[in-house]
Design an enzyme around this catalytic site. Structure first.
Site, PDB file in Angstrom:
ATOM      1  N   TYR A   1      12.236  -3.928 -12.406  1.00  0.00           N
ATOM      2  CA  TYR A   1      11.517  -4.115 -11.137  1.00  0.00           C
ATOM      3  C   TYR A   1      10.415  -5.134 -11.305  1.00  0.00           C
ATOM      4  O   TYR A   1       9.675  -5.103 -12.300  1.00  0.00           O
ATOM      5  CB  TYR A   1      10.894  -2.772 -10.748  1.00  0.00           C
ATOM      6  CG  TYR A   1      10.058  -2.781  -9.479  1.00  0.00           C
ATOM      7  CD1 TYR A   1      10.664  -2.933  -8.232  1.00  0.00           C
ATOM      8  CD2 TYR A   1       8.675  -2.615  -9.520  1.00  0.00           C
ATOM      9  CE1 TYR A   1       9.906  -2.914  -7.066  1.00  0.00           C
ATOM     10  CE2 TYR A   1       7.917  -2.588  -8.356  1.00  0.00           C
ATOM     11  CZ  TYR A   1       8.537  -2.734  -7.134  1.00  0.00           C
ATOM     12  OH  TYR A   1       7.798  -2.705  -5.979  1.00  0.00           O
TER      13      TYR A   1
ATOM     14  N   ASP B   1      -3.544  -6.784  -4.634  1.00  0.00           N
ATOM     15  CA  ASP B   1      -2.276  -6.643  -3.913  1.00  0.00           C
ATOM     16  C   ASP B   1      -2.561  -6.531  -2.415  1.00  0.00           C
ATOM     17  O   ASP B   1      -2.505  -5.452  -1.841  1.00  0.00           O
ATOM     18  CB  ASP B   1      -1.563  -5.374  -4.444  1.00  0.00           C
ATOM     19  CG  ASP B   1      -0.219  -5.129  -3.792  1.00  0.00           C
ATOM     20  OD1 ASP B   1       0.370  -6.082  -3.258  1.00  0.00           O
ATOM     21  OD2 ASP B   1       0.248  -3.975  -3.828  1.00  0.00           O
TER      22      ASP B   1
ATOM     23  N   ASP C   1       9.910  -6.620  -5.257  1.00  0.00           N
ATOM     24  CA  ASP C   1       9.022  -6.247  -4.157  1.00  0.00           C
ATOM     25  C   ASP C   1       8.794  -7.474  -3.279  1.00  0.00           C
ATOM     26  O   ASP C   1       8.155  -8.441  -3.702  1.00  0.00           O
ATOM     27  CB  ASP C   1       7.696  -5.772  -4.783  1.00  0.00           C
ATOM     28  CG  ASP C   1       6.676  -5.307  -3.754  1.00  0.00           C
ATOM     29  OD1 ASP C   1       6.910  -5.472  -2.542  1.00  0.00           O
ATOM     30  OD2 ASP C   1       5.637  -4.774  -4.191  1.00  0.00           O
TER      31      ASP C   1
ATOM     32  N   ASP D   1       7.277  -7.320  -0.319  1.00  0.00           N
ATOM     33  CA  ASP D   1       6.210  -6.976   0.643  1.00  0.00           C
ATOM     34  C   ASP D   1       6.785  -6.819   2.056  1.00  0.00           C
ATOM     35  O   ASP D   1       7.667  -6.017   2.264  1.00  0.00           O
ATOM     36  CB  ASP D   1       5.099  -8.030   0.588  1.00  0.00           C
ATOM     37  CG  ASP D   1       4.243  -7.900  -0.678  1.00  0.00           C
ATOM     38  OD1 ASP D   1       4.328  -6.858  -1.352  1.00  0.00           O
ATOM     39  OD2 ASP D   1       3.500  -8.849  -0.995  1.00  0.00           O
TER      40      ASP D   1
ATOM     41  N   HIS E   1      12.825  -4.901  -1.751  1.00  0.00           N
ATOM     42  CA  HIS E   1      12.394  -3.972  -0.715  1.00  0.00           C
ATOM     43  C   HIS E   1      11.395  -4.659   0.191  1.00  0.00           C
ATOM     44  O   HIS E   1      10.589  -5.477  -0.243  1.00  0.00           O
ATOM     45  CB  HIS E   1      11.877  -2.646  -1.280  1.00  0.00           C
ATOM     46  CG  HIS E   1      10.647  -2.692  -2.108  1.00  0.00           C
ATOM     47  ND1 HIS E   1       9.382  -2.820  -1.577  1.00  0.00           N
ATOM     48  CD2 HIS E   1      10.471  -2.602  -3.447  1.00  0.00           C
ATOM     49  CE1 HIS E   1       8.497  -2.795  -2.554  1.00  0.00           C
ATOM     50  NE2 HIS E   1       9.120  -2.680  -3.711  1.00  0.00           N
TER      51      HIS E   1
ATOM     52  N   GLU F   1       8.767  -3.743   3.624  1.00  0.00           N
ATOM     53  CA  GLU F   1       8.039  -2.554   4.087  1.00  0.00           C
ATOM     54  C   GLU F   1       7.617  -2.669   5.544  1.00  0.00           C
ATOM     55  O   GLU F   1       7.640  -3.760   6.128  1.00  0.00           O
ATOM     56  CB  GLU F   1       6.818  -2.331   3.187  1.00  0.00           C
ATOM     57  CG  GLU F   1       5.749  -3.380   3.350  1.00  0.00           C
ATOM     58  CD  GLU F   1       4.825  -3.500   2.131  1.00  0.00           C
ATOM     59  OE1 GLU F   1       5.271  -3.246   0.999  1.00  0.00           O
ATOM     60  OE2 GLU F   1       3.664  -3.873   2.327  1.00  0.00           O
TER      61      GLU F   1
ATOM     62  N   CYS G   1      -2.118  -2.166  -0.660  1.00  0.00           N
ATOM     63  CA  CYS G   1      -1.409  -1.325  -1.626  1.00  0.00           C
ATOM     64  C   CYS G   1      -1.046  -0.013  -0.916  1.00  0.00           C
ATOM     65  O   CYS G   1      -1.838   0.511  -0.128  1.00  0.00           O
ATOM     66  CB  CYS G   1      -2.317  -1.046  -2.823  1.00  0.00           C
ATOM     67  SG  CYS G   1      -1.755   0.345  -3.820  1.00  0.00           S
TER      68      CYS G   1
ATOM     69  N   ARG H   1      11.196   0.056   2.801  1.00  0.00           N
ATOM     70  CA  ARG H   1      10.108   0.937   2.360  1.00  0.00           C
ATOM     71  C   ARG H   1       9.347   1.406   3.588  1.00  0.00           C
ATOM     72  O   ARG H   1       9.006   0.593   4.455  1.00  0.00           O
ATOM     73  CB  ARG H   1       9.192   0.156   1.411  1.00  0.00           C
ATOM     74  CG  ARG H   1       7.820   0.771   1.226  1.00  0.00           C
ATOM     75  CD  ARG H   1       7.050   0.100   0.112  1.00  0.00           C
ATOM     76  NE  ARG H   1       5.619   0.126   0.364  1.00  0.00           N
ATOM     77  CZ  ARG H   1       4.696  -0.340  -0.480  1.00  0.00           C
ATOM     78  NH1 ARG H   1       5.052  -0.863  -1.646  1.00  0.00           N
ATOM     79  NH2 ARG H   1       3.420  -0.298  -0.171  1.00  0.00           N
TER      80      ARG H   1
ATOM     81  N   GLU I   1       7.203   5.800   0.285  1.00  0.00           N
ATOM     82  CA  GLU I   1       5.947   5.446  -0.380  1.00  0.00           C
ATOM     83  C   GLU I   1       4.877   6.539  -0.214  1.00  0.00           C
ATOM     84  O   GLU I   1       4.799   7.207   0.825  1.00  0.00           O
ATOM     85  CB  GLU I   1       5.429   4.117   0.203  1.00  0.00           C
ATOM     86  CG  GLU I   1       4.082   3.638  -0.310  1.00  0.00           C
ATOM     87  CD  GLU I   1       4.040   3.295  -1.808  1.00  0.00           C
ATOM     88  OE1 GLU I   1       4.542   4.099  -2.621  1.00  0.00           O
ATOM     89  OE2 GLU I   1       3.489   2.238  -2.163  1.00  0.00           O
TER      90      GLU I   1
ATOM     91  N   ASN J   1       8.322   6.369  -5.859  1.00  0.00           N
ATOM     92  CA  ASN J   1       7.438   5.443  -6.569  1.00  0.00           C
ATOM     93  C   ASN J   1       6.450   6.245  -7.416  1.00  0.00           C
ATOM     94  O   ASN J   1       5.464   6.769  -6.903  1.00  0.00           O
ATOM     95  CB  ASN J   1       6.699   4.576  -5.537  1.00  0.00           C
ATOM     96  CG  ASN J   1       5.754   3.589  -6.182  1.00  0.00           C
ATOM     97  OD1 ASN J   1       5.815   3.344  -7.383  1.00  0.00           O
ATOM     98  ND2 ASN J   1       4.871   3.017  -5.373  1.00  0.00           N
TER      99      ASN J   1
HETATM  100  C1  LIG Z   1       4.952  -0.564  -5.537  1.00  0.00           C
HETATM  101  C2  LIG Z   1       3.798  -1.460  -5.315  1.00  0.00           C
HETATM  102  O1  LIG Z   1       3.883  -2.018  -4.019  1.00  0.00           O
HETATM  103  C3  LIG Z   1       3.848  -2.633  -6.273  1.00  0.00           C
HETATM  104  O2  LIG Z   1       3.421  -3.717  -5.858  1.00  0.00           O
HETATM  105  O3  LIG Z   1       4.280  -2.440  -7.395  1.00  0.00           O
HETATM  106  C4  LIG Z   1       2.429  -0.769  -5.458  1.00  0.00           C
HETATM  107  C5  LIG Z   1       2.203  -0.116  -6.802  1.00  0.00           C
HETATM  108  C6  LIG Z   1       0.776   0.297  -7.080  1.00  0.00           C
HETATM  109  O4  LIG Z   1      -0.167  -0.319  -6.558  1.00  0.00           O
HETATM  110  O5  LIG Z   1       0.585   1.196  -7.906  1.00  0.00           O
HETATM  111  C7  LIG Z   1       2.283   0.219  -4.311  1.00  0.00           C
HETATM  112  O6  LIG Z   1       2.715   1.359  -4.428  1.00  0.00           O
HETATM  113  O7  LIG Z   1       1.763  -0.200  -3.257  1.00  0.00           O
END
Ligand SMILES: C[C@](O)(C(=O)O)[C@H](CC(=O)O)C(=O)O
Length: 302
Positions: free
Chosen positions: A50, A65, A92, A94, A119, A121, A129, A164, A194, A216
């Site tokens: 991943y 993020d 990911d 986004d 994925h 979202e 995040c 997601r 999530e 997750n």
């Molecule tokens: C899955 C996630 O989108 C990621 O970017 O890996 C994050 C992971 C994290 O911040 O721990 C998320 O869950 O938003």
């Protein structure tokens, strides 16, 4: 059934991801921050990898993020990983990086980069995040359109479009499950649930859906560190560890930097380091050297 192309070519990355989740339940998906981490995860026996959006932002750009990286930023890291491993890579994406045509481009470019699936979202473009407060979602129908834009752009039918939903934390479990059903109807091949807080909540998703559900299992967030046995029990299809190794590497690196700075030497931490020969072993350094000798031996002798 795994599709093999008519000319007998190897199964596509998407087909390999589907095979992996049919062979291991839940399929453990290892977050890999870069190509070398991918080599390490593969050597540990993972069957799928991943690339985390937070990982690209944090590790490659030193950014939070918050949707500040774009398609090309992520593609660049993805290509480096698919360049060193045949394991299927889930990425990911986004919110898909833009409106419908951009989402379509995201899918086509990811397939070209050798990625197995993405994925997308249901957060607004100014995303956060998934484990932070203050998330905002688009309407379910708008997210269903994102999913349709993604699935209709597939140039490989086995490429995985995972939807997601961040709705559990925002709208509650019932609304989130309803959203997931809508996304499945729109063509999603899997659902990423999530920020789940209770193990039994996964069962609500898995019982309502026909496609695999991803859990997750990210540290220091809203989701407890459920084990694979617990997740299997509630029907979860994939267990994701997006940043586990990155967090560990970062803590180790900080310790090393501080030690060298404070003690004037790395002697106190050298035992904790991967050795040169371990590094070279994972990289196949000696095989490369032998190849070099074979290719250029004549030149050198002469
Ligand atoms: C899955 C996630 O989108 C990621 O970017 O890996 C994050 C992971 C994290 O911040 O721990 C998320 O869950 O938003």
């Amino acid at each position: 059934m795994e599709r093999v192309s008519e000319n007998g070519a190897a199964p596509s990355p998407g087909a390999r991801l589907r095979r992996a989740w049919s062979e291991e339940r839940p399929l453990q998906v290892a977050g890999v921050i870069n190509a070398y981490a991918a080599i390490l995860a593969e050597s540990a026996g993972f069957k799928a990898l991943y690339l985390s959006g937070a990982g690209v932002a944090n590790a490659s750009f030193g950014l939070p993020d918050l949707g500040m990286t774009n398609l090309n930023d992520v593609l660049c890291d993805a290509r480096r990983i698919t360049g060193v491993t045949d394991l299927p890579l889930l990425v990911d994406a986004d919110t898909g990086f833009g409106p419908a045509f951009v989402i379509g481009r995201t899918v086509r470019e990811m397939i070209r980069a050798g990625v197995a699936g993405i994925h997308i979202e249901d957060q607004v473009q100014a995303k956060r995040c998934g484990h932070r407060p203050g998330k905002e979602l688009v309407e379910p129908e708008e997210m269903a359109d994102r999913v349709k834009a993604a699935t209709s752009a597939k140039t490989d039918p086995d490429f995985v479009v995972m939807a997601r939903t961040d709705a559990v934390a925002v709208e509650g479990l019932d609304a989130a499950v309803e959203r997931a059903r809508l996304y499945q109807e729109a063509g999603a091949d899997a659902i990423f649930a999530e920020a789940i807080t209770e193990l039994e909540d996964y069962r609500r998703f898995t019982e309502a859906l026909d496609v695999p559900v991803l859990a997750n299992i990210t540290e220091f967030g809203k989701t407890p560190l459920f084990t694979t046995a617990e997740l299997a029990d509630v029907g979860v299809g994939l267990a994701l560890y997006p940043l586990s190794a990155f967090r560990a590497m970062s803590a180790a690196a900080l310790k090393v930097y501080r030690t060298i700075r404070e003690e004037g030497t790395q002697k106190g931490v050298v035992e904790e380091m991967q050795t040169r020969s371990e590094l070279y072993g994972f990289l196949g350094y000696e095989e490369y050297e032998r190849e070099l000798d074979r290719l250029f031996a004549r030149g050198r002798e002469g």
